[in-house]
Scaffold this motif. Sequence first.
Motif, PDB file in Angstrom:
ATOM      1  N   MET A   1       0.700  -1.374   0.218  1.00 27.81           N
ATOM      2  CA  MET A   1      -0.025  -0.237  -0.365  1.00 27.81           C
ATOM      3  C   MET A   1       0.926   1.001   0.276  1.00 27.81           C
ATOM      4  N   SER A   2       0.425   1.945  -1.007  1.00 31.77           N
ATOM      5  CA  SER A   2       0.950   3.583  -0.780  1.00 31.77           C
ATOM      6  C   SER A   2       0.292   4.440  -0.111  1.00 31.77           C
ATOM      7  N   ILE A   3       0.661   5.050   1.318  1.00 35.34           N
ATOM      8  CA  ILE A   3       0.227   5.960   2.274  1.00 35.34           C
ATOM      9  C   ILE A   3       0.414   6.759   2.356  1.00 35.34           C
ATOM     10  N   VAL A   4      -0.813   7.821   2.661  1.00 36.12           N
ATOM     11  CA  VAL A   4      -0.353   9.487   3.034  1.00 36.12           C
ATOM     12  C   VAL A   4      -1.603   9.681   4.167  1.00 36.12           C
ATOM     13  N   GLU A   5      -0.750  11.372   3.999  1.00 34.94           N
ATOM     14  CA  GLU A   5      -1.850  12.054   5.261  1.00 34.94           C
ATOM     15  C   GLU A   5      -2.956  12.142   4.760  1.00 34.94           C
ATOM     16  N   LEU A   6      -3.863  12.578   6.116  1.00 38.25           N
ATOM     17  CA  LEU A   6      -5.468  12.740   5.069  1.00 38.25           C
ATOM     18  C   LEU A   6      -5.675  14.021   5.346  1.00 38.25           C
ATOM     19  N   ASP A   7      -4.861  14.356   5.080  1.00 36.89           N
ATOM     20  CA  ASP A   7      -5.253  16.098   4.823  1.00 36.89           C
ATOM     21  C   ASP A   7      -6.477  17.041   3.758  1.00 36.89           C
ATOM     22  N   ASP A   8      -7.324  18.089   3.571  1.00 35.19           N
ATOM     23  CA  ASP A   8      -7.543  18.624   3.167  1.00 35.19           C
ATOM     24  C   ASP A   8      -8.453  17.734   1.498  1.00 35.19           C
ATOM     25  N   GLU A   9      -7.172  18.088   0.532  1.00 33.75           N
ATOM     26  CA  GLU A   9      -6.619  17.984  -0.482  1.00 33.75           C
ATOM     27  C   GLU A   9      -6.909  16.760  -0.392  1.00 33.75           C
ATOM     28  N   ALA A  10      -6.590  15.630   0.186  1.00 33.32           N
ATOM     29  CA  ALA A  10      -6.894  13.688  -0.300  1.00 33.32           C
ATOM     30  C   ALA A  10      -8.788  13.864  -0.039  1.00 33.32           C
ATOM     31  N   ARG A  11      -9.256  14.073   1.515  1.00 31.98           N
ATOM     32  CA  ARG A  11     -10.252  14.178   1.883  1.00 31.98           C
ATOM     33  C   ARG A  11     -11.301  14.300   0.025  1.00 31.98           C
ATOM     34  N   ALA A  12     -11.140  15.606  -0.534  1.00 34.57           N
ATOM     35  CA  ALA A  12     -11.908  16.616  -1.536  1.00 34.57           C
ATOM     36  C   ALA A  12     -11.516  14.929  -2.662  1.00 34.57           C
ATOM     37  N   THR A  13     -10.326  14.609  -2.842  1.00 38.26           N
ATOM     38  CA  THR A  13     -10.134  13.423  -3.817  1.00 38.26           C
ATOM     39  C   THR A  13     -10.705  12.140  -4.019  1.00 38.26           C
ATOM     40  N   PHE A  14     -10.916  11.651  -2.696  1.00 39.56           N
ATOM     41  CA  PHE A  14     -11.490  10.282  -2.409  1.00 39.56           C
ATOM     42  C   PHE A  14     -13.038  11.060  -1.866  1.00 39.56           C
ATOM     43  N   GLU A  15     -13.632  12.354  -1.608  1.00 44.47           N
ATOM     44  CA  GLU A  15     -14.906  12.395  -0.889  1.00 44.47           C
ATOM     45  C   GLU A  15     -15.375  11.817   0.782  1.00 44.47           C
ATOM     46  N   LEU A  16     -14.266  11.928   1.517  1.00 44.37           N
ATOM     47  CA  LEU A  16     -13.979  11.402   2.481  1.00 44.37           C
ATOM     48  C   LEU A  16     -14.458  12.084   3.693  1.00 44.37           C
ATOM     49  N   PRO A  17     -15.556  11.702   4.604  1.00 40.29           N
ATOM     50  CA  PRO A  17     -16.154  12.885   5.259  1.00 40.29           C
ATOM     51  C   PRO A  17     -15.632  13.426   6.401  1.00 40.29           C
ATOM     52  N   GLU A  18     -15.113  14.319   6.873  1.00 39.27           N
ATOM     53  CA  GLU A  18     -14.825  14.566   7.876  1.00 39.27           C
ATOM     54  C   GLU A  18     -14.708  14.144   9.297  1.00 39.27           C
ATOM     55  N   ASP A  19     -15.891  13.023   9.416  1.00 35.15           N
ATOM     56  CA  ASP A  19     -15.020  12.573  11.162  1.00 35.15           C
ATOM     57  C   ASP A  19     -14.802  10.863  10.231  1.00 35.15           C
ATOM     58  N   VAL A  20     -14.225  10.719   9.165  1.00 36.63           N
ATOM     59  CA  VAL A  20     -13.615  10.180   9.275  1.00 36.63           C
ATOM     60  C   VAL A  20     -11.475   9.920   9.428  1.00 36.63           C
ATOM     61  N   SER A  21     -11.167   9.792  10.336  1.00 32.38           N
ATOM     62  CA  SER A  21      -9.897  10.152  10.434  1.00 32.38           C
ATOM     63  C   SER A  21      -8.910   8.914  10.646  1.00 32.38           C
ATOM     64  N   GLY A  22      -7.242   8.750  10.041  1.00 34.57           N
ATOM     65  CA  GLY A  22      -6.419   7.620   9.975  1.00 34.57           C
ATOM     66  C   GLY A  22      -5.359   8.256   8.943  1.00 34.57           C
ATOM     67  N   VAL A  23      -5.077   7.067   8.286  1.00 35.77           N
ATOM     68  CA  VAL A  23      -3.506   7.594   7.494  1.00 35.77           C
ATOM     69  C   VAL A  23      -4.147   7.220   6.099  1.00 35.77           C
ATOM     70  N   LEU A  24      -4.213   7.942   4.922  1.00 30.29           N
ATOM     71  CA  LEU A  24      -4.927   7.068   3.524  1.00 30.29           C
ATOM     72  C   LEU A  24      -4.743   6.432   2.985  1.00 30.29           C
ATOM     73  N   ILE A  25      -4.877   5.664   2.292  1.00 31.25           N
ATOM     74  CA  ILE A  25      -3.966   4.614   1.104  1.00 31.25           C
ATOM     75  C   ILE A  25      -4.748   4.762  -0.074  1.00 31.25           C
ATOM     76  N   SER A  26      -3.629   5.809  -0.600  1.00 33.43           N
ATOM     77  CA  SER A  26      -3.749   6.531  -2.330  1.00 33.43           C
ATOM     78  C   SER A  26      -3.555   5.227  -3.330  1.00 33.43           C
ATOM     79  N   GLU A  27      -2.589   4.378  -2.787  1.00 30.20           N
ATOM     80  CA  GLU A  27      -2.344   3.321  -4.330  1.00 30.20           C
ATOM     81  C   GLU A  27      -2.381   2.342  -3.349  1.00 30.20           C
ATOM     82  N   VAL A  28      -2.798   0.965  -4.198  1.00 30.79           N
ATOM     83  CA  VAL A  28      -2.581  -0.484  -3.775  1.00 30.79           C
ATOM     84  C   VAL A  28      -2.169  -1.147  -5.193  1.00 30.79           C
TER      85      VAL A  28
END
Length: 492
Positions: A400-427
């Motif tokens: 897995m490629s993992i990145v910080e879950l910032d505002d840009e990442a939330r918008a890209t993957f349509e993630l809600p504000e109440d989801v927190s953790g580390v984003l999986i950007s690629e598998v």
Amino acid sequence: MRFANPLRVTSGPLLAVIVAVGLVAVPVDGWSQSRGPASVADLADGLLSAVVNISTTQNVAPRGPGRVPMPQLPEGSPFEEFFGEFFRDQESRPRPPGQGASLGSGFVVDADEGIVVTNNHVITGAAEIIVNFSDGSKVDAELVGIDTKTDIAVLKIDTTGRSLRAVSFGDSEAMRIGDWVMAIGNPFGFGGSVTVGIVSARNRQIGSGPYDDYIQTDAAINRGNSGGPLFNMDGEVIGINTAIISPSGGSIGIGFAIPSNLARNVVDQLREFGETRRGWLGVRIQPVTGEIAESLGLEEARGVLLSGIEKGGPAEGVLEAGDIIIGFDGVEVVDQRELRRIVAEAPVGSEVQVEVLRKGERKTVTVKLGRLEEDEEVASAEDEEGVDEPPVAEAKVLGMSIVELDDEARATFELPEDVSGVLISEVEEGSVADQQGIRPGDVIVEIALTSVSTPKEVLDQIEDLKAQGRKNALLMLANKTGELRFATLRMD
């Protein structure tokens, strides 16, 4: 035919008499075996005056952070028992209260400026440093700078009314196993002692620092030789004698010297800046194991795998987690130790060509190096605890490629504000993560029931589990609807 003595009479149909000037040679299978130089008297005579004895007075109580550390050796290693000459013995050796004395060696590298090179551990904690010459004279020295990572110190003395003999650094990379070398130093306080031997091995690691790359020699090195020169047969310094393995403190023919090619760069920087200024790439690294090489379709396990890119570091946006560095500025990269060394030796601010394997393709990218600060390293996934490391912007782990879950990442993957953790950007296709149905856009919330919020925390949790002997990692994942699920990933 082997000769135990210079002259030997044998019976039989063939009597061979071999006469050589300076060497006794016996041809064996087309090769000529040499017993070495008949004498090094002329060579030594021209070098003795450039080698000095270093004596210090010290305040015994404070040891100081600059003291060379005892190597961290594997439990049960044969080295563990014998590393006492420059490490444990220094701590246990009785000294009178108040002031203590230290004796070591050094050598002059600049006769005009009065520059002397020695080991850092020879002068650590010194209240006074005295340079003693072969003619019996002595002079106080001032400290120009030290480098604790390579155990090198540079001193300066007043040359007024004094004519000095200097020696120059040679090319340690040109030395081959079996080449003759000569050590001059101050063993047990006996100044001007000369010993001769060969290069027994190269690229030795003894666990004393991040840039371990020692020359091993059987030239007799004893207590007091620390900081003295190891010469080639051209009279050039190809090493700085630093440590020995010994059960008693005396030479048993296993000594170690800092290679001149490493020392020269450190000495130049200490002279110019009073400190070292090492290059910094800003990556987390780990070895390319046989399993990793097989999973990536590599023919052999070589190079260094990037497990993370440090946020704000020189490599961010240029190198990627999962890249395998196989070349750096024209030098082939074999392992982590070599990458650490060549990056550190590269000039700060220089633009270097880094050759990588990225998803099976060979690419060359340009990175402008930063400066390595004292609390930073070329980053290893196996770094010791307690070292503050810069944040990791992205990383690659378990496919897995993992990145910080910032505002840009939330918008890209349509993630809600109440989801927190580390984003999986690629598998990675076919990886353990892919087999468990993990997809880009999933968020790692916990690992082994421990919350994670940065890529570094994910890497640290995985390493902790491996250190505990675990074979699997339990991940709690969230998708863009906020739904939670668990997935178990094999880590081997």
